[in-house]
Write a protein that holds these residues in place. Structure first.
Motif, PDB file in Angstrom:
ATOM      1  N   SER A  35      20.954   2.137  -9.462  1.00 52.81           N
ATOM      2  CA  SER A  35      20.246   1.791 -10.694  1.00 52.81           C
ATOM      3  C   SER A  35      21.223   1.178 -11.693  1.00 52.81           C
ATOM      4  N   PRO A  36      20.807   0.081 -12.378  1.00 54.56           N
ATOM      5  CA  PRO A  36      19.535  -0.630 -12.175  1.00 54.56           C
ATOM      6  C   PRO A  36      19.698  -1.762 -11.157  1.00 54.56           C
ATOM      7  N   PRO A  37      18.880  -1.820 -10.134  1.00 56.44           N
ATOM      8  CA  PRO A  37      18.980  -2.890  -9.159  1.00 56.44           C
ATOM      9  C   PRO A  37      18.101  -4.081  -9.522  1.00 56.44           C
ATOM     10  N   VAL A  38      18.220  -5.137  -8.749  1.00 56.97           N
ATOM     11  CA  VAL A  38      17.259  -6.234  -8.737  1.00 56.97           C
ATOM     12  C   VAL A  38      16.460  -6.069  -7.454  1.00 56.97           C
ATOM     13  N   ALA A  39      15.153  -6.236  -7.517  1.00 58.91           N
ATOM     14  CA  ALA A  39      14.337  -6.030  -6.322  1.00 58.91           C
ATOM     15  C   ALA A  39      13.160  -6.988  -6.293  1.00 58.91           C
ATOM     16  N   GLU A  40      12.781  -7.319  -5.071  1.00 52.03           N
ATOM     17  CA  GLU A  40      11.614  -8.161  -4.821  1.00 52.03           C
ATOM     18  C   GLU A  40      10.370  -7.273  -4.930  1.00 52.03           C
ATOM     19  N   VAL A  41      10.051  -6.911  -6.171  1.00 51.06           N
ATOM     20  CA  VAL A  41       8.894  -6.061  -6.420  1.00 51.06           C
ATOM     21  C   VAL A  41       7.618  -6.726  -5.911  1.00 51.06           C
ATOM     22  N   TRP A  42       7.531  -8.053  -6.045  1.00 53.94           N
ATOM     23  CA  TRP A  42       6.329  -8.785  -5.639  1.00 53.94           C
ATOM     24  C   TRP A  42       6.678  -9.677  -4.462  1.00 53.94           C
ATOM     25  N   HIS A  43       6.231  -9.299  -3.289  1.00 55.40           N
ATOM     26  CA  HIS A  43       6.405 -10.075  -2.057  1.00 55.40           C
ATOM     27  C   HIS A  43       5.066 -10.677  -1.677  1.00 55.40           C
ATOM     28  N   SER A  44       5.092 -11.789  -0.975  1.00 55.55           N
ATOM     29  CA  SER A  44       3.845 -12.484  -0.641  1.00 55.55           C
ATOM     30  C   SER A  44       2.877 -11.607   0.142  1.00 55.55           C
ATOM     31  N   SER A  45       3.389 -10.594   0.849  1.00 55.72           N
ATOM     32  CA  SER A  45       2.510  -9.721   1.630  1.00 55.72           C
ATOM     33  C   SER A  45       1.542  -8.944   0.748  1.00 55.72           C
ATOM     34  N   TRP A  46       1.840  -8.816  -0.545  1.00 53.59           N
ATOM     35  CA  TRP A  46       0.943  -8.120  -1.461  1.00 53.59           C
ATOM     36  C   TRP A  46      -0.436  -8.785  -1.476  1.00 53.59           C
ATOM     37  N   ALA A  47      -0.481 -10.099  -1.238  1.00 57.05           N
ATOM     38  CA  ALA A  47      -1.750 -10.827  -1.265  1.00 57.05           C
ATOM     39  C   ALA A  47      -2.692 -10.383  -0.148  1.00 57.05           C
ATOM     40  N   GLN A  48      -2.152  -9.786   0.915  1.00 59.86           N
ATOM     41  CA  GLN A  48      -3.006  -9.346   2.020  1.00 59.86           C
ATOM     42  C   GLN A  48      -3.894  -8.176   1.613  1.00 59.86           C
ATOM     43  N   VAL A  49      -3.398  -7.328   0.714  1.00 59.35           N
ATOM     44  CA  VAL A  49      -4.177  -6.209   0.173  1.00 59.35           C
ATOM     45  C   VAL A  49      -3.941  -6.217  -1.336  1.00 59.35           C
ATOM     46  N   PRO A  50      -4.666  -7.046  -2.092  1.00 58.41           N
ATOM     47  CA  PRO A  50      -4.344  -7.248  -3.507  1.00 58.41           C
ATOM     48  C   PRO A  50      -4.446  -5.994  -4.366  1.00 58.41           C
ATOM     49  N   THR A  51      -5.213  -4.993  -3.932  1.00 56.87           N
ATOM     50  CA  THR A  51      -5.347  -3.772  -4.726  1.00 56.87           C
ATOM     51  C   THR A  51      -4.342  -2.697  -4.320  1.00 56.87           C
ATOM     52  N   TRP A  52      -3.412  -3.033  -3.427  1.00 60.45           N
ATOM     53  CA  TRP A  52      -2.402  -2.081  -2.972  1.00 60.45           C
ATOM     54  C   TRP A  52      -1.498  -1.697  -4.143  1.00 60.45           C
ATOM     55  N   GLY A  53      -1.467  -0.445  -4.501  1.00 61.96           N
ATOM     56  CA  GLY A  53      -0.692  -0.002  -5.654  1.00 61.96           C
ATOM     57  C   GLY A  53       0.741   0.361  -5.358  1.00 61.96           C
ATOM     58  N   ALA A  54       1.134   0.363  -4.082  1.00 61.95           N
ATOM     59  CA  ALA A  54       2.469   0.837  -3.727  1.00 61.95           C
ATOM     60  C   ALA A  54       3.598   0.014  -4.357  1.00 61.95           C
ATOM     61  N   PRO A  55       3.515  -1.330  -4.416  1.00 57.58           N
ATOM     62  CA  PRO A  55       4.622  -2.060  -5.055  1.00 57.58           C
ATOM     63  C   PRO A  55       4.847  -1.628  -6.501  1.00 57.58           C
ATOM     64  N   LEU A  56       3.758  -1.465  -7.257  1.00 55.79           N
ATOM     65  CA  LEU A  56       3.909  -0.989  -8.627  1.00 55.79           C
ATOM     66  C   LEU A  56       4.497   0.425  -8.650  1.00 55.79           C
ATOM     67  N   ALA A  57       4.022   1.285  -7.753  1.00 57.81           N
ATOM     68  CA  ALA A  57       4.530   2.657  -7.718  1.00 57.81           C
ATOM     69  C   ALA A  57       6.025   2.678  -7.439  1.00 57.81           C
ATOM     70  N   TRP A  58       6.481   1.855  -6.491  1.00 55.04           N
ATOM     71  CA  TRP A  58       7.916   1.795  -6.175  1.00 55.04           C
ATOM     72  C   TRP A  58       8.696   1.333  -7.399  1.00 55.04           C
ATOM     73  N   TRP A  59       8.185   0.308  -8.077  1.00 53.89           N
ATOM     74  CA  TRP A  59       8.855  -0.212  -9.262  1.00 53.89           C
ATOM     75  C   TRP A  59       8.951   0.862 -10.347  1.00 53.89           C
TER      76      TRP A  59
END
Length: 431
Positions: A295-319
């Motif tokens: 901490s604090p890192p830089v991370a690809e919080v938003w990857h194109s795979s998010w578009a496959q399940v747009p309501t997937w909350g895991a990327p936000l949760a990880w962030w």
């Protein structure tokens, strides 16, 4: 692609089992070059099938030469030219090693054959002609974009802001918001386009910059400046350091970060050389990040795979579990039809001139679904939402505030925040 005038330097047949992969994923097969020769050709043959992937790389007496992973079964190296993914160099006398990566080994094992030959120039020419050709320059407003047109970022940002039809983006202390993508691939690893083809595609998508991040190689770096000038876009040198415990993009002209070095040192190596390391797709299936997060890192919080399940909350949760993380996004473009196109998602950086890596290092980033969609930017202690009428502005523990205009500026505390619709689909985010 062999020639009648060849000399075999190595031929090895070997069966690999899951236990071999568990013991060591990267194996070196050594061979001797008795005197300096013109070129070598390496071939890796095995019965590829689902769950069975072997990677290919090369090391020479002077060190690491390159890597093509599972994308190629035959490569050449010579002083004048090398297969993309490998650095051209003299084939000097000494001990060389074919690097075999046991990426996926099925339960019943896999049998491979590796052959190394000394070859003449006709074989190199054959390999070179088989590579895709570079496209012509991008044509805009009836004129080609070329080396004499000045800063690629200035050219692109002017047309970008005009195309959005909403006036100037916020300017903070003389810095400028630029739009781009931090994750893409070419024929130098497992992409389908040459550097120029990727640059032309990204420029046509309205981007100011694109990071070219081929796997475990920097052989594409020498081609970036000219291709960027030719097509009117800033190409950021990058490398996707790829291991089975996680992938990370090293951004900046910092040279090679060897994927075989301890992953705990990747960020240190990048930082010491003036670059930045980003954790890639931390929740990305079998390539998720399985290492501690500094901490604090830089991370690809938003990857194109998010578009496959747009309501997937895991990327936000990880962030939100690492709220100091600087968020960036990446399309991870390889070839049309397999990934989203460059700029999906789009990362915005508030840059001084063309210092894109410096903007990331300073944490001046925002991410949106695309270059022309809703956008959320931080302007000092305020948030500016653009093209976001009807969306909700929210963040961790915050009420959802519906926006009633295309351009809204509100006071806000530092920290993660995002725009979402009534279905909880995220359209833009920043911190």
């Amino acid at each position: 692609m062999t020639s009648p005038t060849t000399t075999t330097l190595l031929r090895v047949t070997r069966e690999w089992l899951p236990a071999d992969r568990a013991e060591a994923q990267i194996r070196a097969l050594s061979f001797d070059v008795p005197r300096e020769i013109g070129a070598i050709e390496i071939e890796l043959a095995y019965a590829a099938r689902p769950g069975c992937v072997l990677d290919l790389g090369l090391e020479g007496p002077r060190g690491y030469v390159g890597w093509s992973g599972g994308a190629r079964s035959s490569v050449v190296v010579s002083q004048g030219w090398a297969t993309p993914g490998y650095a051209p160099q003299p084939v000097a006398a000494g001990t060389w090693s074919v690097l075999v990566g046991l990426h996926r080994v099925p339960v019943d094992g896999v049998t491979m054959e590796v052959t190394v030959r000394a070859v003449d120039g006709s074989v190199v020419t054959g390999h070179r002609r088989a590579e895709p050709e570079e496209p012509p320059p991008v044509v805009r407003d009836g004129a080609s974009v070329g080396a004499g047109d000045g800063s690629a970022s200035r050219l692109r940002s002017r047309s970008l802001r005009a195309s959005r039809g909403r006036g100037e983006l916020p300017s903070v202390d003389g810095l400028t918001w630029l739009a781009g993508d931090f994750h893409s691939h070419t024929i130098h690893s497992d992409g389908s386009l040459p550097v120029g083809g990727l640059a032309a595609l990204a420029a046509s998508r309205g981007l100011d910059f694109l990071a070219v991040t081929d796997h475990n190689t920097t052989s594409h770096h020498p081609y970036l400046p000219a291709a960027g000038r030719r097509h009117g876009i800033r190409l950021v040198p990058g490398q996707e350091v790829t291991r089975d415990v996680g992938h990370a993009n090293v951004l900046g002209d910092v040279g090679l970060v060897d994927f075989r070095s301890p992953p705990q040192t990747w960020a240190e190596q990048a930082q010491a050389r003036g670059g930045v390391m980003s954790v890639n797709h931390p929740l990305g299936g079998d390539c998720a990040w399985l290492l501690p997060v500094d901490s604090p890192p830089v991370a690809e919080v938003w990857h194109s795979s998010w578009a496959q399940v747009p309501t997937w909350g895991a990327p936000l949760a990880w962030w939100l579990l690492t709220p100091d993380t600087v968020p960036i996004g990446g399309s991870d473009f390889h070839h049309a039809g397999s990934d989203d196109l460059p700029g999906s998602p789009t990362t915005w950086v508030l840059a001084e001139g063309d210092d894109i890596v410096g903007a990331v290092r300073a944490g001046r980033t925002a991410v949106s679904a695309g270059v022309d969609g809703p956008l959320l930017l931080r302007d000092g202690d305020r948030l500016v939402a653009l093209d976001a009428e009807g969306l909700m502005l929210t963040g961790p523990g915050q009420a959802r505030r519906r926006l009633l205009d295309d351009r809204v500026s509100v006071a806000a505390d530092p920290g993660p925040c995002w725009l979402e619709d009534d279905d909880r689909v995220v359209h833009a985010l920043c911190r």
